[in-house]
Scaffold this motif. Sequence first.
Motif, PDB file in Angstrom:
ATOM      1  N   GLU A 552       0.805  -1.217   0.000  1.00  6.02           N
ATOM      2  CA  GLU A 552       0.000   0.000   0.000  1.00  6.02           C
ATOM      3  C   GLU A 552       0.840   1.271   0.000  1.00  6.02           C
ATOM      4  OE1 GLU A 552      -2.988   0.051   2.974  1.00  6.02           O
ATOM      5  OE2 GLU A 552      -3.718  -1.967   2.559  1.00  6.02           O
ATOM      6  N   GLN A 553       2.162   1.129  -0.001  1.00  2.78           N
ATOM      7  CA  GLN A 553       3.018   2.320   0.131  1.00  2.78           C
ATOM      8  C   GLN A 553       2.927   3.230  -1.087  1.00  2.78           C
ATOM      9  OE1 GLN A 553       7.000   1.117   1.147  1.00  2.78           O
ATOM     10  NE2 GLN A 553       6.355   0.100   3.040  1.00  2.78           N
ATOM     11  N   GLU A 554       2.684   2.649  -2.274  1.00  2.06           N
ATOM     12  CA  GLU A 554       2.560   3.494  -3.460  1.00  2.06           C
ATOM     13  C   GLU A 554       1.170   4.115  -3.556  1.00  2.06           C
ATOM     14  OE1 GLU A 554       3.852   5.539  -6.701  1.00  2.06           O
ATOM     15  OE2 GLU A 554       5.042   4.280  -5.346  1.00  2.06           O
ATOM     16  N   LYS A 555       0.168   3.462  -2.957  1.00  3.34           N
ATOM     17  CA  LYS A 555      -1.207   3.945  -3.063  1.00  3.34           C
ATOM     18  C   LYS A 555      -1.496   5.111  -2.119  1.00  3.34           C
ATOM     19  CE  LYS A 555      -2.888  -0.692  -4.223  1.00  3.34           C
ATOM     20  NZ  LYS A 555      -3.810  -1.778  -3.817  1.00  3.34           N
ATOM     21  N   ILE A 556      -0.673   5.288  -1.092  1.00  6.53           N
ATOM     22  CA  ILE A 556      -0.980   6.324  -0.106  1.00  6.53           C
ATOM     23  C   ILE A 556      -0.901   7.719  -0.700  1.00  6.53           C
ATOM     24  CG2 ILE A 556      -0.228   4.879   1.822  1.00  6.53           C
ATOM     25  CD1 ILE A 556       2.372   6.446   1.857  1.00  6.53           C
ATOM     26  N   PHE A 557      -0.270   7.860  -1.871  1.00  9.17           N
ATOM     27  CA  PHE A 557      -0.179   9.183  -2.501  1.00  9.17           C
ATOM     28  C   PHE A 557      -1.372   9.463  -3.412  1.00  9.17           C
ATOM     29  CE2 PHE A 557       4.221   7.941  -1.584  1.00  9.17           C
ATOM     30  CZ  PHE A 557       4.637   9.022  -0.836  1.00  9.17           C
ATOM     31  N   GLU A 558      -2.296   8.508  -3.503  1.00  9.14           N
ATOM     32  CA  GLU A 558      -3.505   8.733  -4.287  1.00  9.14           C
ATOM     33  C   GLU A 558      -4.531   9.486  -3.456  1.00  9.14           C
ATOM     34  OE1 GLU A 558      -4.910   5.010  -5.638  1.00  9.14           O
ATOM     35  OE2 GLU A 558      -3.098   4.529  -6.806  1.00  9.14           O
ATOM     36  N   ARG A 559      -5.438  10.146  -4.169  1.00 12.38           N
ATOM     37  CA  ARG A 559      -6.461  10.932  -3.485  1.00 12.38           C
ATOM     38  C   ARG A 559      -7.381  10.034  -2.663  1.00 12.38           C
ATOM     39  NH1 ARG A 559      -5.948  12.381  -8.733  1.00 12.38           N
ATOM     40  NH2 ARG A 559      -5.363  14.532  -9.233  1.00 12.38           N
ATOM     41  N   PHE A 560      -7.685  10.465  -1.432  1.00 12.63           N
ATOM     42  CA  PHE A 560      -8.652   9.835  -0.529  1.00 12.63           C
ATOM     43  C   PHE A 560      -8.240   8.436  -0.073  1.00 12.63           C
ATOM     44  CE2 PHE A 560     -11.294  12.657  -3.254  1.00 12.63           C
ATOM     45  CZ  PHE A 560     -11.645  13.571  -2.282  1.00 12.63           C
ATOM     46  N   TYR A 561      -6.983   8.052  -0.359  1.00 14.03           N
ATOM     47  CA  TYR A 561      -6.581   6.718   0.086  1.00 14.03           C
ATOM     48  C   TYR A 561      -6.103   6.804   1.533  1.00 14.03           C
ATOM     49  CZ  TYR A 561      -4.753   2.006   0.097  1.00 14.03           C
ATOM     50  OH  TYR A 561      -4.524   0.681   0.397  1.00 14.03           O
ATOM     51  N   ARG A 562      -6.616   5.904   2.374  1.00 13.46           N
ATOM     52  CA  ARG A 562      -6.220   5.862   3.783  1.00 13.46           C
ATOM     53  C   ARG A 562      -5.873   4.431   4.137  1.00 13.46           C
ATOM     54  NH1 ARG A 562     -10.965   8.951   3.775  1.00 13.46           N
ATOM     55  NH2 ARG A 562     -10.721  11.116   4.453  1.00 13.46           N
ATOM     56  N   VAL A 563      -4.797   4.284   4.920  1.00 11.06           N
ATOM     57  CA  VAL A 563      -4.445   2.960   5.404  1.00 11.06           C
ATOM     58  C   VAL A 563      -5.443   2.527   6.473  1.00 11.06           C
ATOM     59  CG1 VAL A 563      -2.658   1.560   6.510  1.00 11.06           C
ATOM     60  CG2 VAL A 563      -2.020   3.339   4.857  1.00 11.06           C
ATOM     61  N   ASP A 564      -5.732   3.433   7.398  1.00 16.93           N
ATOM     62  CA  ASP A 564      -6.715   3.178   8.467  1.00 16.93           C
ATOM     63  C   ASP A 564      -7.798   4.237   8.334  1.00 16.93           C
ATOM     64  OD1 ASP A 564      -8.164   2.707  10.712  1.00 16.93           O
ATOM     65  OD2 ASP A 564      -6.441   2.541  12.063  1.00 16.93           O
ATOM     66  N   GLN A 565      -8.893   3.892   7.624  1.00 16.07           N
ATOM     67  CA  GLN A 565      -9.916   4.891   7.320  1.00 16.07           C
ATOM     68  C   GLN A 565     -10.635   5.379   8.580  1.00 16.07           C
ATOM     69  OE1 GLN A 565     -12.582   3.642   4.299  1.00 16.07           O
ATOM     70  NE2 GLN A 565     -10.960   3.129   2.826  1.00 16.07           N
ATOM     71  N   ALA A 566     -10.933   4.459   9.470  1.00 17.01           N
ATOM     72  CA  ALA A 566     -11.655   4.864  10.696  1.00 17.01           C
ATOM     73  C   ALA A 566     -10.825   5.843  11.510  1.00 17.01           C
ATOM     74  CB  ALA A 566     -11.987   3.628  11.520  1.00 17.01           C
ATOM     75  N   ARG A 567      -9.526   5.551  11.647  1.00 10.76           N
ATOM     76  CA  ARG A 567      -8.672   6.438  12.436  1.00 10.76           C
ATOM     77  C   ARG A 567      -8.502   7.773  11.750  1.00 10.76           C
ATOM     78  NH1 ARG A 567      -3.065   4.691  15.396  1.00 10.76           N
ATOM     79  NH2 ARG A 567      -2.555   6.734  16.276  1.00 10.76           N
ATOM     80  N   SER A 568      -8.404   7.767  10.428  1.00 10.78           N
ATOM     81  CA  SER A 568      -8.224   9.017   9.691  1.00 10.78           C
ATOM     82  C   SER A 568      -9.426   9.926   9.863  1.00 10.78           C
ATOM     83  CB  SER A 568      -7.982   8.718   8.213  1.00 10.78           C
ATOM     84  OG  SER A 568      -7.877   9.911   7.492  1.00 10.78           O
TER      85      SER A 568
END
Length: 623
Positions: A552-568
């Motif tokens: 997921e390290q490359e996807k984190i720079f995409e819009r609205f992408y969150r590793v932990d959505q609830a925490r974000s």
Amino acid sequence: MSDIDLRRPSRFSIFPWGMFRSALPRTQLKLVLLLVALVALVALASGVFVERGLREQERAHLTESLAAQARLVQELTHGMSYVVGESETLDRIANRTARQIHARVTLMGRDGFVLGDSDVSLAELPRLENHAMRPEMAAALAGQIGVDLRQSNIVGQRYLYLALPPTETVPGVVRIAVEMPKIEASVAALHRELIKAGILGLCVALVIALFWTAATLRPVEDLAHVVSRFVQGDFAQRLEWSRSTELGEIAGAVNQIAEQLRARLMEIATEKQQLHAILDGMAEGLLVLDLQGRIALVNTRFRDLFHLEQALDVEGSSLLAVVRNVALEDFFTTAQSARDSLQTEIALGEGGEQVLRVQAVGFPRGDARVGTVAVFHDISEIRRLERIRRDFVSNASHELRTPLAAIRGFAETLLQGSSNEAERVQYLEIIDRNARRLTNLVNDLLELARIENRDTSLRRETFALDAIVDAALRDRSEALRTRDLHVDFATPRPLSICSDAQAVEQIVVNLLDNAIKYTDPGGAIHIVLVQATSERVEFSIRDTGIGIPTEEQEKIFERFYRVDQARSRMQGGTGLGLAIVRHLVQQLGGEMGVESKPGQGSCFRVLLPRADAAFLFSDKSLG
């Protein structure tokens, strides 16, 4: 003693035909043989006609001589009666005259019986057959001079017979005969002389033919040499012959053709280079197939699209052997028989991440097709952007729907009236929090759109980078204290850069906010600011937070992408911070990377140009 190759004819044979044949060019040998054969044929025909004429002339001369001799015999028998009673006298006259004229003399009566013969004794005469039916005798009895050439049955020799008809004073037939072997001997002697002359003529003709053909074919050999050089691509050769002859005119024409071919080939080579330059400079892939489905031409872009080596020779190969794609092969099979152009999309790669739009048409468009030409457009980026746009709309709608739903729900509750003041305050706080979140989301969207579209130009100014970091830490001191986070900021010495201060501040603030949000209470944040090279500085921020999985390290720079959505969402994040950071770093001419392991924290590194204008406000995009 050396071995002798018995398979080859000896060069010392009677007529070294093999050496003669190998010593002459094939064309010259043919001409020599043709001329010699012609001379031999003429000599043979001449000999035949000369011999025949000689025979006729000799025979006519001999006939005249025999006629004269026969008249002489008639004079000797003048007044004699050709009857059996005078046979002795007639036979004696025949023998005496035969010795004088060296010929056979025969005296016969009108009835055809022989009365005297120089080659037959008197006693044998009665036994001789009647000669009335002999050709020369029949002609003489008919009043003409009879002449005949035949084999004598009596003496066994070949004779020329001449018989004079009876007269008033000579009532019998006088016949003179001469042996033909004497005549044949003279003719044979002449025949031998003719053969000798013919052989001499052939030798002379052979020598003349050798020299004449050599002189005649030398220009042809020069012409063949020059033409062979033309075939090999050397058009610098020229024929230097005099223009006053026919060969000179041919040489001029050949030289003119060579010059035209050289100019035409240079023109073709130039056009071919220009065509290849144009084709290789195309942004689209080009493929040309012949009627058998074999590759006739591809350009560099086609090789790049299908990952083919540039040195690989694909011309003449089948499409399926080079590009192992059954769907593409089926498409071209259909396009070859179609009258109009066809279009399709082909997905390449295991995940279909590369998408090509293929447009093919047969050429020419008449009935007589030569092949099929196709153009390949790489629309992978278009499809990716369409997917991003769809995802963006979906994600933005989802992100906007959540706070709007909360605001609307609690607003409706308040409109219905609430008796509890505490609940009313709580609902208003929720509405305010979601409104702020909605405001932040809209602001981040506008900021991201502004950065991507570059509506405003970046300002170049010199400022202290460590001061930007100190200010960001001071502004977030309350949040750090509330979450009990330890911050370690290290810089060997103050660093100043020439860049856009507001953009750099946004980068530092977003990375610092992310570190605070995703680091559990009691954790630590380490910030390092160093000069990486003479032209760049490195800003890194490491935390001890939840970490990011590798996939997921490359996807984190995409819009609205969150590793932990609830925490974000609980922390009020919009999911656009890292997308903004990446675009700003790219516009500043920098580079960005991340290192992270789940449960062990994350480290974000940013390389920024220090003061070199070549790196400032770059237009290059890394994604």
